[in-house]
Design a protein around this motif. Structure first.
Motif, short mmCIF file in Angstrom:
data_model
loop_
_atom_site.label_atom_id
_atom_site.label_comp_id
_atom_site.label_asym_id
_atom_site.label_seq_id
_atom_site.Cartn_x
_atom_site.Cartn_y
_atom_site.Cartn_z
N ASP A 1 0.84 -1.21 0.00
CA ASP A 1 0.00 0.00 0.00
C ASP A 1 0.87 1.26 0.00
OD1 ASP A 1 -2.35 -1.45 -0.03
OD2 ASP A 1 -2.71 -1.25 2.14
N THR A 2 1.94 1.24 0.77
CA THR A 2 2.86 2.38 0.81
C THR A 2 3.53 2.58 -0.54
OG1 THR A 2 3.25 2.06 3.17
CG2 THR A 2 4.88 3.36 1.96
N LYS B 1 2.39 1.76 -3.50
CA LYS B 1 1.39 2.30 -4.44
C LYS B 1 1.14 3.79 -4.19
CE LYS B 1 -1.70 -0.82 -3.56
NZ LYS B 1 -2.94 -1.62 -3.55
N LYS B 2 1.05 4.18 -2.94
CA LYS B 2 0.79 5.59 -2.61
C LYS B 2 1.95 6.47 -3.02
CE LYS B 2 -2.30 4.66 1.22
NZ LYS B 2 -2.42 4.55 2.67
N ARG B 3 3.16 5.97 -2.88
CA ARG B 3 4.34 6.80 -3.17
C ARG B 3 4.78 6.73 -4.62
NH1 ARG B 3 8.56 6.18 1.44
NH2 ARG B 3 9.67 7.59 0.03
N CYS B 4 4.18 5.82 -5.38
CA CYS B 4 4.49 5.69 -6.81
C CYS B 4 3.20 5.73 -7.62
CB CYS B 4 5.25 4.40 -7.08
SG CYS B 4 6.80 4.24 -6.20
N PRO B 5 2.44 6.82 -7.53
CA PRO B 5 1.12 6.87 -8.17
C PRO B 5 1.18 6.83 -9.70
CG PRO B 5 1.71 9.03 -7.36
CD PRO B 5 2.77 8.07 -6.86
N GLU B 6 2.31 7.15 -10.29
CA GLU B 6 2.45 7.14 -11.75
C GLU B 6 2.72 5.74 -12.29
OE1 GLU B 6 6.30 7.24 -9.84
OE2 GLU B 6 4.56 8.51 -9.52
N THR B 7 2.91 4.78 -11.41
CA THR B 7 3.23 3.41 -11.82
C THR B 7 1.98 2.53 -11.75
OG1 THR B 7 5.46 3.67 -10.95
CG2 THR B 7 4.72 1.42 -11.33
N GLU B 8 1.79 1.73 -12.77
CA GLU B 8 0.66 0.79 -12.78
C GLU B 8 1.13 -0.55 -12.22
OE1 GLU B 8 -2.41 -1.43 -15.86
OE2 GLU B 8 -1.19 0.24 -16.58
N LYS C 1 10.85 4.62 -9.22
CA LYS C 1 10.77 5.98 -9.77
C LYS C 1 11.81 6.24 -10.86
CE LYS C 1 8.34 8.12 -6.02
NZ LYS C 1 8.13 9.35 -5.30
#
Length: 86
Positions: free
Chosen positions: A22-23, A25-32, A84
């Motif tokens: 979850d962390t 995903k939250k910190r890498c919102p541009e990644t699918e 990133k």
């Protein structure tokens, strides 16, 4: 860019793998991120293991790029930095 995500079986988790992801995903919102599916080829693979044995079977997962094999919570910052950079 799509990261396939594979969890280990969870027989001996030493940290909360779901919270870890979850962390990420939250910190890498541009990644699918997608949970791995048969016959899908992923750009990269994130394997979230709960302990150092890293026993998750990834032999049938198709991936073109890097495989990130996580086995402890302390790998979080390094993983985020690597994602990133992709």
């Amino acid at each position: 860019m799509v990261f396939g995500v594979k969890y280990c079986g969870g027989c001996n988790p030493r940290y909360n793998r779901t919270s870890f992801f979850d962390t990420v995903k939250k910190r890498c919102p541009e990644t699918e991120f997608q949970y791995v599916q048969p016959e899908t080829v992923y750009d990269h693979l994130l394997v979230i293991c709960g302990c150092p044995s890293r026993c998750a079977d990834i032999s049938k997962i198709q991936v073109d790029g890097d495989i990130f094999n996580i086995s402890e919570e302390s790998q979080l910052e390094q993983l985020i930095m690597e994602i990133k950079q992709r």
